[in-house]
Scaffold this motif. Structure first.
Motif, PDB file in Angstrom:
ATOM      1  N   GLY A 175       5.046   9.445   5.953  1.00 26.80           N
ATOM      2  CA  GLY A 175       3.615   9.139   5.942  1.00 26.80           C
ATOM      3  C   GLY A 175       2.982   9.281   4.574  1.00 26.80           C
ATOM      4  N   ILE A 176       1.708   8.921   4.501  1.00 22.79           N
ATOM      5  CA  ILE A 176       0.922   9.109   3.275  1.00 22.79           C
ATOM      6  C   ILE A 176       0.546  10.588   3.246  1.00 22.79           C
ATOM      7  CG2 ILE A 176      -1.215   8.492   2.072  1.00 22.79           C
ATOM      8  CD1 ILE A 176      -1.025   5.733   3.530  1.00 22.79           C
ATOM      9  N   LEU A 177       1.072  11.324   2.271  1.00 24.57           N
ATOM     10  CA  LEU A 177       0.869  12.782   2.241  1.00 24.57           C
ATOM     11  C   LEU A 177      -0.479  13.150   1.641  1.00 24.57           C
ATOM     12  CD1 LEU A 177       4.452  13.912   1.097  1.00 24.57           C
ATOM     13  CD2 LEU A 177       3.623  13.442   3.409  1.00 24.57           C
ATOM     14  N   VAL A 297      11.327  -1.606  -2.684  1.00 22.59           N
ATOM     15  CA  VAL A 297      11.835  -1.538  -1.310  1.00 22.59           C
ATOM     16  C   VAL A 297      12.962  -2.564  -1.139  1.00 22.59           C
ATOM     17  CG1 VAL A 297      11.259  -2.024   1.111  1.00 22.59           C
ATOM     18  CG2 VAL A 297       9.706  -0.650  -0.298  1.00 22.59           C
ATOM     19  N   ARG A 298      12.712  -3.789  -1.578  1.00 21.36           N
ATOM     20  CA  ARG A 298      13.694  -4.857  -1.348  1.00 21.36           C
ATOM     21  C   ARG A 298      14.961  -4.665  -2.170  1.00 21.36           C
ATOM     22  NH1 ARG A 298      11.305  -8.799   1.979  1.00 21.36           N
ATOM     23  NH2 ARG A 298       9.146  -8.143   2.270  1.00 21.36           N
ATOM     24  N   SER A 299      14.858  -3.967  -3.311  1.00 17.98           N
ATOM     25  CA  SER A 299      16.069  -3.742  -4.128  1.00 17.98           C
ATOM     26  C   SER A 299      16.760  -2.435  -3.756  1.00 17.98           C
ATOM     27  CB  SER A 299      15.693  -3.738  -5.610  1.00 17.98           C
ATOM     28  OG  SER A 299      14.827  -2.636  -5.861  1.00 17.98           O
ATOM     29  N   GLY A 300      16.221  -1.714  -2.780  1.00 18.17           N
ATOM     30  CA  GLY A 300      16.871  -0.480  -2.320  1.00 18.17           C
ATOM     31  C   GLY A 300      16.522   0.760  -3.131  1.00 18.17           C
ATOM     32  N   ARG A 301      15.589   0.635  -4.080  1.00 17.85           N
ATOM     33  CA  ARG A 301      15.201   1.834  -4.859  1.00 17.85           C
ATOM     34  C   ARG A 301      14.320   2.757  -4.030  1.00 17.85           C
ATOM     35  NH1 ARG A 301      13.475   0.734 -10.986  1.00 17.85           N
ATOM     36  NH2 ARG A 301      13.835   2.980 -11.123  1.00 17.85           N
ATOM     37  N   ILE A 302      13.628   2.203  -3.026  1.00 15.36           N
ATOM     38  CA  ILE A 302      12.903   3.019  -2.048  1.00 15.36           C
ATOM     39  C   ILE A 302      13.609   2.844  -0.711  1.00 15.36           C
ATOM     40  CG2 ILE A 302      10.763   3.346  -0.762  1.00 15.36           C
ATOM     41  CD1 ILE A 302       9.196   2.403  -3.187  1.00 15.36           C
ATOM     42  N   LYS A 303      14.003   3.988  -0.128  1.00 15.07           N
ATOM     43  CA  LYS A 303      14.681   3.945   1.191  1.00 15.07           C
ATOM     44  C   LYS A 303      13.912   4.855   2.145  1.00 15.07           C
ATOM     45  CE  LYS A 303      19.138   4.108  -1.227  1.00 15.07           C
ATOM     46  NZ  LYS A 303      18.647   4.705  -2.473  1.00 15.07           N
ATOM     47  N   ASP A 304      14.275   4.819   3.410  1.00 13.40           N
ATOM     48  CA  ASP A 304      13.654   5.744   4.359  1.00 13.40           C
ATOM     49  C   ASP A 304      13.864   7.164   3.851  1.00 13.40           C
ATOM     50  OD1 ASP A 304      12.908   3.673   5.913  1.00 13.40           O
ATOM     51  OD2 ASP A 304      14.419   3.974   7.480  1.00 13.40           O
ATOM     52  N   SER A 321      -4.193   8.356  -7.450  1.00 14.94           N
ATOM     53  CA  SER A 321      -2.771   8.497  -7.143  1.00 14.94           C
ATOM     54  C   SER A 321      -2.575   8.683  -5.648  1.00 14.94           C
ATOM     55  CB  SER A 321      -2.168   9.675  -7.893  1.00 14.94           C
ATOM     56  OG  SER A 321      -2.642  10.851  -7.311  1.00 14.94           O
ATOM     57  N   ALA A 322      -1.321   8.581  -5.235  1.00 17.20           N
ATOM     58  CA  ALA A 322      -0.970   8.838  -3.833  1.00 17.20           C
ATOM     59  C   ALA A 322       0.448   9.367  -3.785  1.00 17.20           C
ATOM     60  CB  ALA A 322      -1.071   7.547  -3.013  1.00 17.20           C
ATOM     61  N   MET A 323       0.721  10.214  -2.797  1.00 16.79           N
ATOM     62  CA  MET A 323       2.093  10.696  -2.558  1.00 16.79           C
ATOM     63  C   MET A 323       2.481  10.224  -1.165  1.00 16.79           C
ATOM     64  SD  MET A 323       4.480  12.439  -4.088  1.00 16.79           S
ATOM     65  CE  MET A 323       3.959  13.801  -5.119  1.00 16.79           C
ATOM     66  N   ILE A 324       3.646   9.590  -1.090  1.00 16.66           N
ATOM     67  CA  ILE A 324       4.068   8.970   0.182  1.00 16.66           C
ATOM     68  C   ILE A 324       5.504   9.376   0.496  1.00 16.66           C
ATOM     69  CG2 ILE A 324       4.406   6.761   1.393  1.00 16.66           C
ATOM     70  CD1 ILE A 324       2.533   5.550  -0.896  1.00 16.66           C
ATOM     71  N   ARG A 325       5.741   9.828   1.715  1.00 19.60           N
ATOM     72  CA  ARG A 325       7.125  10.005   2.197  1.00 19.60           C
ATOM     73  C   ARG A 325       7.469   8.745   2.964  1.00 19.60           C
ATOM     74  NH1 ARG A 325      11.164  13.116   0.644  1.00 19.60           N
ATOM     75  NH2 ARG A 325       9.906  15.019   0.776  1.00 19.60           N
ATOM     76  N   TRP A 326       8.441   7.974   2.454  1.00 18.88           N
ATOM     77  CA  TRP A 326       8.736   6.665   3.036  1.00 18.88           C
ATOM     78  C   TRP A 326       9.448   6.788   4.366  1.00 18.88           C
ATOM     79  CZ3 TRP A 326       6.186   3.346   0.063  1.00 18.88           C
ATOM     80  CH2 TRP A 326       6.232   2.001   0.412  1.00 18.88           C
TER      81      TRP A 326
END
Ligand code: UT7
Length: 326
Positions: A175-177, A297-304, A321-326
């Motif tokens: 989520g958006i932390l 996301v599409r290149s796999g640099r961001i994963k679940d 700014s924002a902190m997000i747990r994907w």
């Protein structure tokens, strides 16, 4: 309810404007642009293409990635400073073309910080009961660029990025932390479009003097950016009891590679943890972060499970700014 990012999308127009092309337009050089900014080329809207066209492409892709139907959206937010018209909001055009029949729609004006500001609004909407919010950053910066001003015309590009923010499991990690929004209107004159608004309405004079185009004090903006991006990143880490090493990917506003290098040094962050694609897009204002997010996301640099930090600065002046747990 906790808000999470359910899907991303992006779109860039097909027309490419290279540094070599700019050499034929103003007194500049490929070498100067690459060394001072890191930009090699940017995408530019073709004749007749406008902000909502890019927004619709990016929005559709984000909905598809999220597995959410447009008809189930509660809200469409478009962050932009280059909407199709002064009135109506570009978000309404997008709402109609996507078929978001149950959704409210409005634009959000916070220049290059627009996407992060809109993400924080979506987060608050989800917490107050909405289920799905489409957040789009879309810009046609080429429409407000003075193509005779070498100080600015080499910097900007066009495009759009989008995310679907959905209601998720309150107890889950994802989520958006947190989001962090700041402004200092005392510095409003550093980046402006001086004409065409209610202070100086459009006239022959405003057009002749290119007052409908962006004017910027680049050097002062540069120093402001390095300071505020660093400060707000530290504040975001502290608010979440995290260290810089915990962040998997930092996705900053893509304005100038030298700004990003200085921020990395200030934070002690290694370059492989920083998403940079400004070499191919230039500064696309509110679209820069969601385009970079979608590419990551599409290149796999961001994963679940990835921990992703966003950082933006821009006209206003604003920073966020924002902190997000994907
Ligand atoms: O999204 C937020 C918006 N803004 C930004 O992020 C912009 C932040 N600022 C910057 O990225 C940089 O300040 C710029 C890239 C805009 C400029 O780089 P700089 O290193 O701060 O250069 P400068 O403005 O101090 O100019 C240095 C020289 C000047 O010549 P003189 O006065 O030393 O003879 C400029 O006239 O470079 C000249 N110059 C250029 N030369 C070739 C400025 N633009 C150009 C150009 N090509 N395009």
């Amino acid at each position: 309810m906790k808000a999470y990012i359910a899907g991303t999308g992006s779109y860039a127009p097909t027309k490419v404007l290279t540094n070599a092309d700019l050499e034929g337009m103003v007194a500049t050089s490929d070498e100067w642009i690459r060394e001072r900014t890191g930009i090699r080329e940017r995408r530019i809207a073709g004749t007749g293409e406008a902000c909502s066209d890019f927004a619709v492409h990016a929005g559709k892709q984000a909905l598809e990635a999220a597995g959410v139907h447009a008809a189930d959206l509660d809200m469409v937010l478009v962050a932009t400073c280059t909407g199709d018209y002064p009135l109506p909001a570009t978000a309404c055009l997008v709402q109609h073309r996507l078929g978001a029949i149950k959704a409210g729609a409005c634009d959000l004006s916070a220049a290059c910080c627009g996407f992060v500001y809109a993400l924080s609004v979506a987060d608050a909407y989800i917490k107050s009961g909405m289920h799905h919010v489409l957040v789009i950053g879309s810009e046609v910066m080429s429409a407000i660029t003075d193509w005779t001003d070498r100080n600015t015309c080499v910097l900007f590009g066009d495009g759009a990025g989008a995310v679907v923010v959905s209601a998720g499991d309150e107890t889950g990690e994802r989520g958006i932390l947190s989001t962090h929004l700041r402004s200092d209107g005392q510095l409003n004159e550093l980046i402006t479009v001086p004409g065409g608004g209610s202070r100086v309405p459009p006239s022959e004079k405003t057009v002749a003097e290119r007052m409908q185009c962006i004017k910027m004090k680049g050097n002062e903006t540069f120093k402001f950016a390095v300071r505020t991006l660093g400060d707000v990143a530290r504040e975001t880490l502290a608010a979440n009891h995290l260290q810089v090493e915990d962040v998997d990917l930092y996705v900053p506003h893509q304005a100038n590679v030298r700004i990003l290098t200085a921020v990395m040094e200030r934070l002690g962050m290694s370059p492989e943890k920083v998403m940079i694609n400004l070499d191919r897009y230039g500064n696309t204002s509110a679209a820069s972060i969601p385009i970079a997010l979608d590419e990551a996301v599409r290149s796999g640099r961001i994963k679940d499970g990835s921990l992703v930090m966003l950082g933006a600065f821009g006209a206003g002046l604003t920073w966020a700014s924002a902190m997000i747990r994907w």
